[in-house]
Design an enzyme around this catalytic site. Structure first.
Site, PDB file in Angstrom:
ATOM      1  N   GLU A 129      -5.091  -4.534  10.986  1.00 41.93           N
ATOM      2  CA  GLU A 129      -4.083  -3.487  11.130  1.00 41.93           C
ATOM      3  C   GLU A 129      -4.389  -2.674  12.385  1.00 41.93           C
ATOM      4  OE1 GLU A 129      -2.078  -2.389   7.159  1.00 41.93           O
ATOM      5  OE2 GLU A 129      -3.856  -1.172   7.344  1.00 41.93           O
TER       6      GLU A 129
ATOM      7  N   HIS B 161      -9.498   1.213   5.162  1.00 44.03           N
ATOM      8  CA  HIS B 161      -8.220   1.423   5.859  1.00 44.03           C
ATOM      9  C   HIS B 161      -8.452   2.386   7.026  1.00 44.03           C
ATOM     10  CE1 HIS B 161      -4.118   2.637   6.662  1.00 44.03           C
ATOM     11  NE2 HIS B 161      -3.738   1.550   6.011  1.00 44.03           N
TER      12      HIS B 161
ATOM     13  N   LYS C  36       0.003   4.234  -0.312  1.00 40.83           N
ATOM     14  CA  LYS C  36      -0.709   5.398   0.241  1.00 40.83           C
ATOM     15  C   LYS C  36      -0.517   6.615  -0.681  1.00 40.83           C
ATOM     16  CE  LYS C  36      -0.308   3.317   4.772  1.00 40.83           C
ATOM     17  NZ  LYS C  36      -0.191   3.478   6.207  1.00 40.83           N
TER      18      LYS C  36
ATOM     19  N   SER D 244       3.735  -1.693  10.445  1.00 31.56           N
ATOM     20  CA  SER D 244       5.188  -1.745  10.646  1.00 31.56           C
ATOM     21  C   SER D 244       5.805  -3.097  10.286  1.00 31.56           C
ATOM     22  CB  SER D 244       5.540  -1.338  12.090  1.00 31.56           C
ATOM     23  OG  SER D 244       5.115  -0.009  12.330  1.00 31.56           O
TER      24      SER D 244
ATOM     25  N   ASN E  63       0.863  -1.184   0.000  1.00 30.36           N
ATOM     26  CA  ASN E  63       0.000   0.000   0.000  1.00 30.36           C
ATOM     27  C   ASN E  63       0.899   1.234   0.000  1.00 30.36           C
ATOM     28  OD1 ASN E  63      -1.834   2.022   0.427  1.00 30.36           O
ATOM     29  ND2 ASN E  63      -2.483   1.352   2.468  1.00 30.36           N
TER      30      ASN E  63
ATOM     31  N   GLU F 261      -6.899   4.851   7.981  1.00 31.42           N
ATOM     32  CA  GLU F 261      -6.731   6.263   7.600  1.00 31.42           C
ATOM     33  C   GLU F 261      -8.009   6.786   6.936  1.00 31.42           C
ATOM     34  OE1 GLU F 261      -3.105   5.557   5.465  1.00 31.42           O
ATOM     35  OE2 GLU F 261      -2.107   5.137   7.366  1.00 31.42           O
TER      36      GLU F 261
ATOM     37  N   GLY G 171       2.702   2.741  10.727  1.00 28.63           N
ATOM     38  CA  GLY G 171       3.651   3.835  10.510  1.00 28.63           C
ATOM     39  C   GLY G 171       4.417   4.245  11.757  1.00 28.63           C
TER      40      GLY G 171
HETATM   41  P1  13P Z   1       3.205   0.727   7.665  1.00 29.37           P
HETATM   42  O1  13P Z   1       3.738  -0.562   7.077  1.00 29.37           O
HETATM   43  O2  13P Z   1       3.928   1.943   7.178  1.00 29.37           O
HETATM   44  O3  13P Z   1       3.115   0.648   9.153  1.00 29.37           O
HETATM   45  O4  13P Z   1       1.712   0.896   7.130  1.00 29.37           O
HETATM   46  C1  13P Z   1       0.825  -0.154   7.288  1.00 29.37           C
HETATM   47  C2  13P Z   1      -0.404   0.133   6.547  1.00 29.37           C
HETATM   48  O5  13P Z   1      -1.178   0.983   6.926  1.00 29.37           O
HETATM   49  C3  13P Z   1      -0.651  -0.632   5.318  1.00 29.37           C
HETATM   50  O6  13P Z   1      -1.951  -0.438   4.858  1.00 29.37           O
END
Ligand code: 13P
Length: 249
Positions: A164, A94, A11, A210, A9, A96, A170
């Site tokens: 997640e 997601h 983003k 992560s 992803n 976010e 992140g």
């Molecule tokens: P990270 O791998 O940067 O923690 O992000 C995970 C994520 O949100 C994947 O959709």
């Protein structure tokens, strides 16, 4: 047994030239991936270009979101039908999207039904915040997210779930493999309750938050974890290739 699933992803990162560079590197890498499905989810603007580069490779393409309506006056939005020309898969719900763009469980259910209509695999993301975990509500939150997202259908053919935890995204602080396995096993039980025809066994459940080339093995060794949804580590093609190579097949 299911193939392992590794999903990138990106983003809202990369430029067009980054997207071309990363996809070209991945497409040229000699990956022994008979038992791994790899899906790359670039920003929507780059789907056509990434599709062009990856179309003759074994890598698949996904979108990061769709709108909950099929078409119409929704300025700036992207529909399931539009992405279906380029994608096999779409990421839905997601954290976010839930937190920043206030997507509700009901929106995510509508998107799931639309994704099915256009023959797309849906990766439905679920996960609790740190406050929810610390107050003992993590499983309740995750089961509500799943039950709402899967309303009005018992056809789970093109479904993947990504667990997640919000606090692991992140932050560099991944969940422990034990905690991730515990939640993924719980998720499988929730789906078993919904559809008792053994379908839950075949639904890929991914961990995200992560994940990198150092910890991927810990997660994919777990009984109920069938792969990973990878953010940051998927933006560096060398790191991502390393991660794929370390994935337990
Ligand atoms: P990270 O791998 O940067 O923690 O992000 C995970 C994520 O949100 C994947 O959709």
């Amino acid at each position: 047994m299911n193939k392992a699933q590794i999903v990138a992803n990106w983003k809202m990162n990369t430029t067009i030239s980054d997207s071309i560079n990363i996809s070209t590197k991945l497409s040229n890498a000699s990956l022994d991936i008979n038992n791994i499905d790899i899906t790359i989810c670039p920003p929507a603007l780059y789907l056509a270009q990434v599709h062009q580069i990856l179309k003759n490779s074994s890598l698949k393409i996904g979108a990061q979101n769709i709108h909950s309506e099929e078409e119409g006056a929704y300025t700036g939005e992207i529909s399931a039908k539009m992405i279906s020309d380029y994608c096999d898969t779409v990421i839905l719900g997601h954290s976010e999207r839930r937190q920043i763009f206030k997507e509700s469980n009901q929106d995510i259910n509508k998107k799931f039904l639309l994704a099915k209509k256009f023959n797309l695999n849906s990766i439905i993301c679920v996960g609790e915040t740190i406050q929810e975990r610390e107050s003992g509500k993590a499983k309740k939150i995750v089961s509500t997210q799943i039950l709402s997202a899967l309303k009005s259908t018992s056809d789970f053919n093109k479904l993947l779930i990504a667990y997640e935890p919000v606090w692991a995204i992140g932050t560099g602080k991944a969940a422990t493999a034990k905690d991730a396995q515990d939640m993924c096993s719980y998720i499988r039980n929730v789906i078993t309750e919904l559809n008792k025809n053994n379908v839950a066994e075949n639904i890929p459940i991914l961990y995200g938050g992560s994940v990198n080339s150092e910890n991927i093995e810990l997660f994919t060794q777990q009984k109920d974890i069938n792969g990973a949804l990878v953010g940051t580590a998927s933006l560096d093609p060398d790191e991502f290739i390393k991660l794929i190579k370390k994935t337990k097949q």
